[in-house]
Structures are given as C-alpha cells and as structure tokens.
Design a protein around this motif. Structure first.
Motif, PDB file in Angstrom:
ATOM      1  N   ARG A  43     -88.792 -46.812  10.118  1.00  0.00           N
ATOM      2  CA  ARG A  43     -88.598 -45.945   8.961  1.00  0.00           C
ATOM      3  C   ARG A  43     -87.131 -45.600   8.796  1.00  0.00           C
ATOM      4  O   ARG A  43     -86.319 -45.837   9.685  1.00  0.00           O
ATOM      5  CB  ARG A  43     -89.446 -44.682   9.046  1.00  0.00           C
ATOM      6  CG  ARG A  43     -89.067 -43.711  10.128  1.00  0.00           C
ATOM      7  CD  ARG A  43     -90.067 -42.543  10.164  1.00  0.00           C
ATOM      8  NE  ARG A  43     -89.558 -41.439  10.946  1.00  0.00           N
ATOM      9  CZ  ARG A  43     -89.146 -40.284  10.451  1.00  0.00           C
ATOM     10  NH1 ARG A  43     -89.195 -40.059   9.157  1.00  0.00           N
ATOM     11  NH2 ARG A  43     -88.702 -39.332  11.235  1.00  0.00           N
ATOM     12  N   ASP A  44     -86.813 -45.070   7.632  1.00  0.00           N
ATOM     13  CA  ASP A  44     -85.453 -44.680   7.307  1.00  0.00           C
ATOM     14  C   ASP A  44     -85.204 -43.235   7.731  1.00  0.00           C
ATOM     15  O   ASP A  44     -86.120 -42.400   7.698  1.00  0.00           O
ATOM     16  CB  ASP A  44     -85.204 -44.818   5.808  1.00  0.00           C
ATOM     17  CG  ASP A  44     -85.292 -46.259   5.341  1.00  0.00           C
ATOM     18  OD1 ASP A  44     -84.904 -47.155   6.116  1.00  0.00           O
ATOM     19  OD2 ASP A  44     -85.754 -46.483   4.205  1.00  0.00           O
ATOM     20  N   PHE A  45     -83.946 -42.968   8.103  1.00  0.00           N
ATOM     21  CA  PHE A  45     -83.535 -41.622   8.483  1.00  0.00           C
ATOM     22  C   PHE A  45     -82.264 -41.255   7.738  1.00  0.00           C
ATOM     23  O   PHE A  45     -81.454 -42.117   7.394  1.00  0.00           O
ATOM     24  CB  PHE A  45     -83.246 -41.546   9.987  1.00  0.00           C
ATOM     25  CG  PHE A  45     -84.461 -41.608  10.849  1.00  0.00           C
ATOM     26  CD1 PHE A  45     -85.117 -40.447  11.219  1.00  0.00           C
ATOM     27  CD2 PHE A  45     -84.948 -42.821  11.300  1.00  0.00           C
ATOM     28  CE1 PHE A  45     -86.247 -40.502  12.016  1.00  0.00           C
ATOM     29  CE2 PHE A  45     -86.064 -42.896  12.100  1.00  0.00           C
ATOM     30  CZ  PHE A  45     -86.727 -41.725  12.469  1.00  0.00           C
ATOM     31  N   SER A  46     -82.085 -39.963   7.533  1.00  0.00           N
ATOM     32  CA  SER A  46     -80.852 -39.419   6.980  1.00  0.00           C
ATOM     33  C   SER A  46     -80.639 -38.050   7.605  1.00  0.00           C
ATOM     34  O   SER A  46     -81.523 -37.186   7.532  1.00  0.00           O
ATOM     35  CB  SER A  46     -80.948 -39.297   5.460  1.00  0.00           C
ATOM     36  OG  SER A  46     -79.734 -38.784   4.947  1.00  0.00           O
ATOM     37  N   HIS A  47     -79.496 -37.888   8.258  1.00  0.00           N
ATOM     38  CA  HIS A  47     -79.160 -36.611   8.894  1.00  0.00           C
ATOM     39  C   HIS A  47     -77.685 -36.314   8.672  1.00  0.00           C
ATOM     40  O   HIS A  47     -76.877 -37.232   8.478  1.00  0.00           O
ATOM     41  CB  HIS A  47     -79.449 -36.649  10.403  1.00  0.00           C
ATOM     42  CG  HIS A  47     -80.899 -36.666  10.730  1.00  0.00           C
ATOM     43  ND1 HIS A  47     -81.706 -35.570  10.562  1.00  0.00           N
ATOM     44  CD2 HIS A  47     -81.696 -37.647  11.216  1.00  0.00           C
ATOM     45  CE1 HIS A  47     -82.943 -35.873  10.936  1.00  0.00           C
ATOM     46  NE2 HIS A  47     -82.962 -37.132  11.330  1.00  0.00           N
ATOM     47  N   PRO A  48     -77.306 -35.037   8.729  1.00  0.00           N
ATOM     48  CA  PRO A  48     -75.891 -34.688   8.586  1.00  0.00           C
ATOM     49  C   PRO A  48     -75.037 -35.377   9.652  1.00  0.00           C
ATOM     50  O   PRO A  48     -75.448 -35.506  10.812  1.00  0.00           O
ATOM     51  CB  PRO A  48     -75.875 -33.169   8.757  1.00  0.00           C
ATOM     52  CG  PRO A  48     -77.253 -32.729   8.396  1.00  0.00           C
ATOM     53  CD  PRO A  48     -78.155 -33.856   8.860  1.00  0.00           C
TER      54      PRO A  48
END
Length: 169
Positions: free
Chosen positions: A119-124
């Motif tokens: 799956r895709d992730f996005s974090h600061p």
C-alpha cells in the motif's frame, strides 16, 4: 515542526558513533559468532546489522538522499568487512546531509509505496526522519543484547556519554 536541524546533526553523530563502536565490537567476534542464530527478531547479529543498514538506505532514498538498496534486507552485504565499509559510507552521507540542513528542508511529506505492506504511505518529512533515527536505535539495542550474550564488550549506548568532538566515523 517536530524537529530541527540541530536534532538531525546530534542524531547523525550518535548514529555514526554507535556504528563505529559496533564495527570495533564485531572485530572481536568470529564470523561464525556474528552469524550464529540467537533467537532475536532477525536471528543473528550480522543479519540485524544488515537490516539496519538496508533500512537506513531505504529511508534515505525516500528522503531523497540516495538510491534505494537492492536485495534482501538481511543479506545486503556478504561479509562483516563489506558491511563495515558500507556502514561507514552510509554514516558519512547521513552526517553530511545533517550538517547541511536548513529548517525548511524538514518540511513537506514523504510519499512511498511499501512492497511489504502492499500500500501507499504519506507522512510528514520530519516524522520520517525521526523514524529513521529511532529505528536505528531500536535495532542496535537488539545487537547490544546479542553482543553481551556472545561475551563481547557491548558499546556504550547512552547519548549523554557521546563525545562532544567525535570521532563520528
């Protein structure tokens, strides 16, 4: 912002100091002792060391600091000597990056696709940097326990005892 460039410099120095101590500790053990299965999360001292190096490079790639590693995370390097050289180069790159950071460099998001999680992730960005340093420390603690069990002198790990002027590598 959760962290500042000074945090990154301190943690990059801590990382390099810890890994210099690990290189020295590894030299006191035979190849068989480093590869001995010890019922640790990744099995052996050497596999855990390879995992940390692989993960550091993976996170550095996600942060725009180099290429992602190829191959299996437990067998990234074939020998302790090769690991030591690659660890040194990776630590030097991380130190250089930290020494040249501006606060604005820690802004934004990191986006990636995890093959393992599918799956895709996005974090600061700053949270990902914190994770990079926390991950290293976590798994070095496992190596510390395995070194102690193997009868080797384990490194001093308290950041408060880190030399102020190095050596970092």
């Amino acid at each position: 912002m959760r962290i500042f460039p000074e945090y990154c410099v301190t943690m990059a120095r801590y990382n390099a100091w810890q890994n210099a101590q690990l290189r020295a500790a590894f030299e006191t053990l035979s190849d068989a002792e480093l590869r001995k299965e010890r019922k640790a999360f990744f099995g052996s001292i050497f596999k855990t060391a390879n995992h940390i190096l692989w993960a550091d490079r993976m996170w550095m790639a996600r942060l725009g600091l180099g290429e992602a590693p190829e191959g299996d995370h437990l067998s990234l390097t074939p020998t302790p000597a090769v690991w030591a050289g690659e660890r040194y180069k990776t630590d030097a790159r991380l130190l250089h990056w930290a020494d040249h950071l501006d606060a604005v460099d820690l802004k934004g998001d990191v986006n990636w696709r995890s093959v393992m999680a599918e799956r895709d992730f996005s974090h600061p960005f700053d949270l990902c940097v914190m994770h990079l340093f926390n991950h290293q420390t976590h798994h070095r603690g496992q190596i510390h326990a395995m070194l102690t069990a193997a009868g080797a002198k384990a490194p001093v790990t308290d950041i408060l005892f880190m030399p102020e002027d190095g050596p970092w590598l």
